[in-house]
Write a protein that holds these residues in place. Structure first.
Motif, PDB file in Angstrom:
ATOM      1  N   PRO A   1      51.243-125.903  33.584  1.00 53.10           N
ATOM      2  CA  PRO A   1      50.449-124.682  33.809  1.00 53.10           C
ATOM      3  C   PRO A   1      50.141-123.908  32.530  1.00 53.10           C
ATOM      4  CG  PRO A   1      52.080-124.918  35.537  1.00 53.10           C
ATOM      5  CD  PRO A   1      52.356-126.006  34.539  1.00 53.10           C
ATOM      6  N   GLY A   2      51.160-123.732  31.687  1.00 57.02           N
ATOM      7  CA  GLY A   2      50.923-123.005  30.445  1.00 57.02           C
ATOM      8  C   GLY A   2      49.980-123.740  29.520  1.00 57.02           C
TER       9      GLY A   2
ATOM     10  N   ALA B   1      46.368-123.487  30.701  1.00 55.83           N
ATOM     11  CA  ALA B   1      45.808-122.171  30.377  1.00 55.83           C
ATOM     12  C   ALA B   1      45.445-122.080  28.899  1.00 55.83           C
ATOM     13  CB  ALA B   1      46.793-121.070  30.754  1.00 55.83           C
ATOM     14  N   GLN B   2      46.253-122.684  28.033  1.00 56.76           N
ATOM     15  CA  GLN B   2      45.949-122.664  26.609  1.00 56.76           C
ATOM     16  C   GLN B   2      44.694-123.485  26.291  1.00 56.76           C
ATOM     17  OE1 GLN B   2      47.166-120.817  24.276  1.00 56.76           O
ATOM     18  NE2 GLN B   2      48.781-119.901  25.535  1.00 56.76           N
ATOM     19  N   ILE B   3      44.480-124.565  27.052  1.00 58.21           N
ATOM     20  CA  ILE B   3      43.248-125.341  26.894  1.00 58.21           C
ATOM     21  C   ILE B   3      42.040-124.462  27.223  1.00 58.21           C
ATOM     22  CG2 ILE B   3      41.925-127.290  27.792  1.00 58.21           C
ATOM     23  CD1 ILE B   3      44.646-128.698  28.253  1.00 58.21           C
ATOM     24  N   ALA B   4      42.186-123.634  28.261  1.00 62.10           N
ATOM     25  CA  ALA B   4      41.111-122.699  28.598  1.00 62.10           C
ATOM     26  C   ALA B   4      40.872-121.717  27.466  1.00 62.10           C
ATOM     27  CB  ALA B   4      41.466-121.958  29.891  1.00 62.10           C
TER      28      ALA B   4
ATOM     29  N   TYR C   1      50.352-115.621  31.716  1.00 63.15           N
ATOM     30  CA  TYR C   1      50.464-116.474  32.892  1.00 63.15           C
ATOM     31  C   TYR C   1      51.513-117.573  32.701  1.00 63.15           C
ATOM     32  CZ  TYR C   1      49.247-120.024  36.341  1.00 63.15           C
ATOM     33  OH  TYR C   1      49.302-120.967  37.335  1.00 63.15           O
ATOM     34  N   ALA C   2      51.561-118.131  31.489  1.00 66.04           N
ATOM     35  CA  ALA C   2      52.533-119.188  31.219  1.00 66.04           C
ATOM     36  C   ALA C   2      53.966-118.684  31.345  1.00 66.04           C
ATOM     37  CB  ALA C   2      52.301-119.765  29.820  1.00 66.04           C
TER      38      ALA C   2
ATOM     39  N   THR D   1      54.946-115.791  33.151  1.00 58.95           N
ATOM     40  CA  THR D   1      55.267-115.100  34.403  1.00 58.95           C
ATOM     41  C   THR D   1      54.785-115.841  35.643  1.00 58.95           C
ATOM     42  OG1 THR D   1      53.199-113.825  34.435  1.00 58.95           O
ATOM     43  CG2 THR D   1      55.051-112.888  33.200  1.00 58.95           C
ATOM     44  N   HIS D   2      53.772-116.684  35.506  1.00 59.17           N
ATOM     45  CA  HIS D   2      53.134-117.368  36.649  1.00 59.17           C
ATOM     46  C   HIS D   2      52.705-116.360  37.722  1.00 59.17           C
ATOM     47  CE1 HIS D   2      54.130-121.306  35.058  1.00 59.17           C
ATOM     48  NE2 HIS D   2      55.354-120.886  34.862  1.00 59.17           N
ATOM     49  N   SER D   3      52.337-115.165  37.262  1.00 60.84           N
ATOM     50  CA  SER D   3      51.913-114.094  38.164  1.00 60.84           C
ATOM     51  C   SER D   3      50.423-113.844  37.994  1.00 60.84           C
ATOM     52  CB  SER D   3      52.694-112.812  37.873  1.00 60.84           C
ATOM     53  OG  SER D   3      52.127-111.713  38.551  1.00 60.84           O
ATOM     54  N   PHE D   4      49.712-113.820  39.101  1.00 64.91           N
ATOM     55  CA  PHE D   4      48.295-113.507  39.068  1.00 64.91           C
ATOM     56  C   PHE D   4      48.043-112.014  39.236  1.00 64.91           C
ATOM     57  CE2 PHE D   4      48.532-117.913  40.518  1.00 64.91           C
ATOM     58  CZ  PHE D   4      47.626-118.532  39.673  1.00 64.91           C
ATOM     59  N   THR D   5      48.985-111.320  39.835  1.00 68.61           N
ATOM     60  CA  THR D   5      48.812-109.894  40.108  1.00 68.61           C
ATOM     61  C   THR D   5      48.537-109.110  38.826  1.00 68.61           C
ATOM     62  OG1 THR D   5      50.272-110.029  42.022  1.00 68.61           O
ATOM     63  CG2 THR D   5      49.891-107.843  41.086  1.00 68.61           C
TER      64      THR D   5
END
Length: 395
Positions: free
Chosen positions: A46-47, A50-53, A357-358, A360-364
């Motif tokens: 996941p992390g 996101a870094q690729i993004a 995000y990496a 906390t894995h939190s979207f809020t």
């Protein structure tokens, strides 16, 4: 009159649509639909995904910095062609899983090339048309962003994580088709195209309403990131929806992005650019915050559609507001300045949100930050006079 002014406007508009579909619709935004597939296929954690993004956003910043200089050195048409081919190669390369650094590098290349296409393609093509045809042609060109999103929203779920290489390849095929359709429209160097015009001399020091607009537009670059990086990931892994549902909501986002610019332009014609900018920022902030209040299908649909519409729509009305403040003569250098700071905040914000995000894995927290940035942007944009050229730039 430009020697190409008599060219039919529709083929020119389609060429611009293809350029923005390649550079932004697919080159930038298709990864939103691919991100959860990268994780499910175990091509990236996941992390890392996101870094690729974030790599694409950093590349976009660099592209925004060098676009004008490259156009002066090599010619706009040649740079546009190279950028289209570079994005095609990046998608072909990403069909092979050679690790995080491999994906990061190619998404970085796609980011640079996307910025080149966004900044150079439309002005080059519009300069070939008479003034009376430029408005309708530009509307079709910028709809390419939305239609690229729609295509990726359909393609990604069809192939899924089990056939991720085919998903990248299918998107590469779409890009190749667009390159082939539009290639000949970039074979005529223009002696005095606006994209080649040297920048005005002097230091650019924004003041007053222009400074407020710059800050507001930069905050918009942070506010839209939760939807344009993490939206499908949130729907699939945050809410547990199937990949097909995530793709469907991304298609809704794309339809909004295709319809948003002309609708925002019509509103600005009626109530003025200043009021439209403020209203769009406030509505966009509420739309980004909507998932914090409700995760019903209706709420998610509305959030997808409205943020989609107001993503390219904001660029159109902010550009119009610059003309309203500084006049046509001051538009080019001031719009370049705003675009640079937008790219800078986008890159910084994208990296920060990916890191958050990496860990906390939190979207809020992501939606809360985005909505807050847009709310603040609406307040800042309200500063300054309604009409006319302000102090603007000190030169």
């Amino acid at each position: 009159m430009n020697k190409h002014a008599s060219s039919p406007w529709r083929p020119v508009a389609v060429a611009g649509l293809c350029a923005l579909l390649i550079g932004i619709g697919l080159g930038r935004f298709s990864y939103v639909a691919l991100l959860p597939l990268m994780i499910d296929a175990h091509w990236a954690a996941p992390g890392g995904a996101a870094q690729i993004a974030a790599a694409n956003l950093i590349g976009y910043l660099l592209g925004a910095l060098v676009a004008h200089r490259l156009a002066l050195m090599l010619g706009t048409a040649r740079v546009v062609r190279v950028a289209m081919v570079a994005i095609l190669l990046s998608f072909i390369a990403c069909a092979f899983n050679f690790g995080l650094a491999w994906f990061w590098g190619w998404r970085f290349v796609a980011g640079i090339s996307g910025a080149l296409l966004m900044i150079l393609a439309a002005p080059y093509l519009l300069s070939q048309l008479p003034v009376a045809q430029r408005g309708k042609a530009a509307g079709i060109m910028f709809s390419g962003v939305g239609w690229g999103i729609v295509l990726s929203g359909f393609a990604a779920p069809v192939f899924g994580a089990e056939h991720l290489a085919l998903a990248w390849s299918a998107l590469a095929a779409m890009i190749g088709l667009c390159v082939a359709v539009s290639w000949k429209r970039y074979d005529k160097p223009l002696a005095a195209a606006p994209a080649h015009a040297p920048a005005a001399q002097g230091k650019m020091l924004p003041r007053g309403a222009l400074l407020a607009l710059l800050v507001a537009y930069a905050l918009d670059a942070i506010g839209y990131l939760p939807h344009t990086v993490f939206w499908v990931e949130y729907l699939v892994h945050g809410l547990g929806k199937p990949v097909s549902a995530g793709g469907a909501f991304w298609v809704v986002f794309g339809v909004g992005a295709a319809l948003g610019p002309p609708v925002c332009g019509l509103i600005a014609d009626r109530i003025g650019f200043r009021a439209t900018v403020i209203g769009c920022l406030a509505l966009k902030g509420a739309s980004v915050a909507l998932p914090l209040l409700s995760t019903s299908t209706l709420a998610l649909f509305a959030s997808s559609l409205l943020v989609g519409a107001l993503t390219p729509g904001m660029g159109a009305v902010v550009s119009g507001r610059v003309i309203e403040l500084e006049g046509v003569g001051g538009h080019q250098r001031n719009w370049a300045l705003l675009t640079f700071f937008y790219s800078l905040l986008q890159a910084i914000g994208g990296h920060a949100m990916a890191t958050l995000y990496a860990s906390t894995h939190s979207f809020t927290s992501l939606f809360a930050i985005g909505a807050s940035a847009l709310g603040l942007a609406a307040v800042v944009a309200s500063l300054g006079p309604k009409h006319g050229k302000t102090a603007g730039l000190a030169t």
